[in-house]
Design a protein around this motif. Structure first.
Motif, mmCIF file in Angstrom:
data_model
loop_
_atom_site.group_PDB
_atom_site.id
_atom_site.type_symbol
_atom_site.label_atom_id
_atom_site.label_comp_id
_atom_site.label_asym_id
_atom_site.label_seq_id
_atom_site.Cartn_x
_atom_site.Cartn_y
_atom_site.Cartn_z
ATOM 1 N N ALA A 196 32.258 48.874 37.765
ATOM 2 C CA ALA A 196 30.915 49.150 38.270
ATOM 3 C C ALA A 196 30.559 48.105 39.329
ATOM 4 C CB ALA A 196 29.908 49.097 37.116
ATOM 5 N N VAL A 197 29.499 48.383 40.059
ATOM 6 C CA VAL A 197 29.020 47.413 41.050
ATOM 7 C C VAL A 197 28.719 46.086 40.344
ATOM 8 C CG1 VAL A 197 27.159 46.852 42.658
ATOM 9 C CG2 VAL A 197 28.061 49.182 42.556
ATOM 10 N N GLY A 198 29.179 44.984 40.924
ATOM 11 C CA GLY A 198 29.018 43.668 40.309
ATOM 12 C C GLY A 198 30.271 43.187 39.605
ATOM 13 N N SER A 199 31.275 44.059 39.513
ATOM 14 C CA SER A 199 32.528 43.675 38.859
ATOM 15 C C SER A 199 33.322 42.706 39.724
ATOM 16 C CB SER A 199 33.385 44.916 38.563
ATOM 17 O OG SER A 199 32.769 45.741 37.595
ATOM 18 N N ARG A 200 34.234 41.996 39.079
ATOM 19 C CA ARG A 200 35.041 40.988 39.780
ATOM 20 C C ARG A 200 36.469 41.004 39.258
ATOM 21 N NH1 ARG A 200 33.096 34.841 40.643
ATOM 22 N NH2 ARG A 200 32.307 35.898 42.502
ATOM 23 N N LEU A 201 37.422 40.916 40.172
ATOM 24 C CA LEU A 201 38.834 40.754 39.817
ATOM 25 C C LEU A 201 39.284 39.353 40.222
ATOM 26 C CD1 LEU A 201 41.678 41.826 38.980
ATOM 27 C CD2 LEU A 201 41.960 42.579 41.349
ATOM 28 N N ILE A 202 39.886 38.649 39.275
ATOM 29 C CA ILE A 202 40.448 37.321 39.529
ATOM 30 C C ILE A 202 41.951 37.441 39.331
ATOM 31 C CG2 ILE A 202 40.402 34.875 38.912
ATOM 32 C CD1 ILE A 202 37.730 35.602 37.375
ATOM 33 N N ALA A 203 42.720 37.236 40.380
ATOM 34 C CA ALA A 203 44.167 37.450 40.307
ATOM 35 C C ALA A 203 44.923 36.265 40.887
ATOM 36 C CB ALA A 203 44.549 38.721 41.060
ATOM 37 N N THR A 204 45.885 35.754 40.132
ATOM 38 C CA THR A 204 46.803 34.754 40.680
ATOM 39 C C THR A 204 48.053 35.495 41.129
ATOM 40 O OG1 THR A 204 47.868 34.289 38.532
ATOM 41 C CG2 THR A 204 45.922 32.978 39.117
ATOM 42 N N TYR A 205 48.627 35.037 42.237
ATOM 43 C CA TYR A 205 49.809 35.736 42.747
ATOM 44 C C TYR A 205 50.732 34.764 43.476
ATOM 45 C CZ TYR A 205 47.410 35.788 47.335
ATOM 46 O OH TYR A 205 46.782 35.422 48.508
ATOM 47 N N PRO A 206 52.031 35.062 43.490
ATOM 48 C CA PRO A 206 52.996 34.207 44.173
ATOM 49 C C PRO A 206 53.087 34.567 45.652
ATOM 50 C CG PRO A 206 54.160 35.966 43.088
ATOM 51 C CD PRO A 206 52.700 36.176 42.776
ATOM 52 N N VAL A 207 53.436 33.594 46.451
ATOM 53 C CA VAL A 207 53.676 33.841 47.868
ATOM 54 C C VAL A 207 55.184 33.884 48.089
ATOM 55 C CG1 VAL A 207 51.535 32.758 48.595
ATOM 56 C CG2 VAL A 207 53.601 31.367 48.388
ATOM 57 N N HIS A 208 55.593 34.439 49.223
ATOM 58 C CA HIS A 208 57.020 34.521 49.544
ATOM 59 C C HIS A 208 57.592 33.105 49.698
ATOM 60 C CE1 HIS A 208 56.847 38.861 50.196
ATOM 61 N NE2 HIS A 208 55.693 38.661 50.786
ATOM 62 N N ASN A 209 58.642 32.807 48.965
ATOM 63 C CA ASN A 209 59.233 31.475 48.979
ATOM 64 C C ASN A 209 60.708 31.592 48.598
ATOM 65 O OD1 ASN A 209 60.057 28.824 48.610
ATOM 66 N ND2 ASN A 209 58.171 28.182 47.601
ATOM 67 N N ARG A 210 61.595 31.652 49.608
ATOM 68 C CA ARG A 210 63.026 31.802 49.339
ATOM 69 C C ARG A 210 63.600 30.595 48.623
ATOM 70 N NH1 ARG A 210 65.551 34.518 54.882
ATOM 71 N NH2 ARG A 210 64.370 36.491 54.772
ATOM 72 N N VAL A 211 63.073 29.422 48.923
ATOM 73 C CA VAL A 211 63.583 28.216 48.273
ATOM 74 C C VAL A 211 63.234 28.222 46.790
ATOM 75 C CG1 VAL A 211 63.548 25.691 48.287
ATOM 76 C CG2 VAL A 211 63.375 26.945 50.437
ATOM 77 N N ALA A 212 62.029 28.735 46.450
ATOM 78 C CA ALA A 212 61.637 28.823 45.045
ATOM 79 C C ALA A 212 62.560 29.771 44.281
ATOM 80 C CB ALA A 212 60.189 29.280 44.933
ATOM 81 N N VAL A 213 63.032 30.814 44.947
ATOM 82 C CA VAL A 213 63.979 31.743 44.317
ATOM 83 C C VAL A 213 65.245 30.989 43.936
ATOM 84 C CG1 VAL A 213 65.444 33.761 44.679
ATOM 85 C CG2 VAL A 213 63.070 33.777 45.489
ATOM 86 N N LEU A 214 65.713 30.127 44.840
ATOM 87 C CA LEU A 214 66.898 29.321 44.536
ATOM 88 C C LEU A 214 66.628 28.383 43.369
ATOM 89 C CD1 LEU A 214 68.064 28.407 48.168
ATOM 90 C CD2 LEU A 214 69.018 30.149 46.644
#
Length: 290
Positions: A196-214
Motif C-alpha cells: 500500500a502507499v507508505g510501504s518501504r522495501l529495504i534490500a541489501t545487494y552485492p555489486v559486480h566484483n570479479r575479485v570477490a568471486v575469486l
C-alpha cells in the motif's frame, strides 16, 4: 541450499551478530537474542571469537577470522536496516528470507507491528526449534514457509494474514545474491502488488566484483584443505547489480529509491574495525518507498 537442510549461511549470520553484540557499534547495535538462537557448538565458536584470542591450527583460525569479519558486516547491515524500519514506522513487517533473524524478539519498536517471517520450510523448521521458549516483543509473529523456486509468495502471505491495504516494511537482507533473475522479478511483483502507499522495501545487494568471486573460490579450496566445510557450499552467489541497475529494477515495480548506500561508508561512520579488501565486498543497501 539443499531442499532438506537448514541454511548454514543463516547460522553464520546469527553467529556474526552474536560476536558483535556489546563489542561493535555500542550504543547503536545490540542483539542479545542471537546467542540464544545458536546451538551449543555454534555458541562455543562465538565465545572464542569474542575472547579476542586467536586459536592455533589453520582450521580453527580460519573460522575465528571468518566470524569476526562476519560480525563487522552484520552489525553494519543491522544498524542501517533497523534505522530504516524505525523511520518507516509501518504496522506490518515482512522479512523475506528471514533465516535466524531476531528482530521480532529484540526490537521494542515492533510492539504494535505484525511481523511475518518468510523462509524456506527447512530453514524455518530449524528456526522454530531454536526459538522455542523465546517470547516475541512484536505484536504478532507469523511464520510463512515458502520455497521461492516453487511456491506462490503472494498466496502464502495472504493465507498468513498479511494485509495488502496496510503499509508494509519489507526486509530483503542478504538474500538477493542467491536468487535468479526470474526469482527476483517474481518476488518484486508480489512486493509491488501487496504494498500500500507508505510501504518501504529495504534490500541489501552485492555489486559486480570479479575479485570477490575469486575470494569465494579460494575459501572453498581452503576449507577442503583444512578439513572444514565451506559455509556457502550449497548457497552460491549468482546475481549482482550496479546501483543504477537496482534503481531501474525497483522503479519498474513502482518503487522509488530514496537512498542507496555503499555499506563500507556506514562501517566508517560507525567506527567499526573492518578491513576493506578487493577480495570481499559489503555490498550496498537500497531503500525504496511507495
Amino acid at each position: 541450499m539443499k531442499e532438506t537442510e537448514a541454511s548454514r549461511t543463516a547460522v553464520l549470520v546469527c553467529q556474526g551478530r552474536a560476536v558483535g553484540d556489546g563489542r561493535l557499534a555500542t550504543g547503536r547495535f545490540a542483539d542479545p537474542v542471537a546467542a540464544q538462537l545458536l546451538r551449543d557448538d555454534e555458541r562455543a565458536e562465538v565465545e572464542l571469537a569474542r575472547s579476542g584470542k586467536a586459536p592455533s591450527g589453520w582450521r580453527a583460525r580460519m573460522r575465528h577470522e571468518m566470524l569476526n569479519a562476519t560480525a563487522a558486516v552484520l552489525v553494519t547491515r543491522t544498524v542501517a536496516i533497523d534505522d530504516a524500519v524505525r523511520e518507516a514506522g509501518n504496522p506490518q513487517l515482512v522479512l523475506l528470507g528471514a533465516g535466524l533473524d531476531a528482530r521480532a524478539w529484540r526490537m521494542p519498536e515492533l510492539a504494535a507491528v505484525a511481523v511475518f517471517e518468510v523462509d524456506h520450510p527447512a530453514s524455518q523448521g530449524d528456526k522454530r526449534e531454536r526459538a522455542e521458549g523465546l517470547e516475541p516483543v512484536a505484536k504478532s509473529l507469523t511464520y510463512v514457509p515458502v520455497d521461492f523456486g516453487r511456491d506462490s509468495l503472494g498466496s502464502a502471505l495472504a493465507a498468513a494474514g498479511h494485509d495488502p491495504a496496510a503499509p508494509t516494511t519489507w526486509i530483503w537482507e542478504g538474500v538477493l545474491p542467491y536468487l535468479t533473475s526470474a526469482q527476483v522479478e517474481s518476488t518484486l511483483a508480489v512486493v509491488a502488488e501487496r504494498s500500500a502507499v507508505g510501504s518501504r522495501l529495504i534490500a541489501t545487494y552485492p555489486v559486480h566484483n570479479r575479485v570477490a568471486v575469486l575470494g569465494r573460490r579460494a575459501l572453498r579450496v581452503y576449507s577442503r584443505l583444512t578439513g572444514g566445510k565451506d559455509p556457502l557450499e550449497h548457497e552460491r552467489h549468482i546475481s549482482a547489480w550496479t546501483a543504477e541497475q537496482m534503481n531501474a529494477l525497483l522503479a519498474g515495480y513502482g518503487l522509488t529509491v530514496t537512498a542507496d548506500r555503499d555499506l563500507h561508508d556506514i562501517v566508517r561512520e560507525l567506527s567499526i574495525p573492518a578491513r576493506e579488501s578487493r577480495f570481499y565486498g559489503l555490498g550496498r543497501m537500497a531503500i525504496a518507498d511507495r
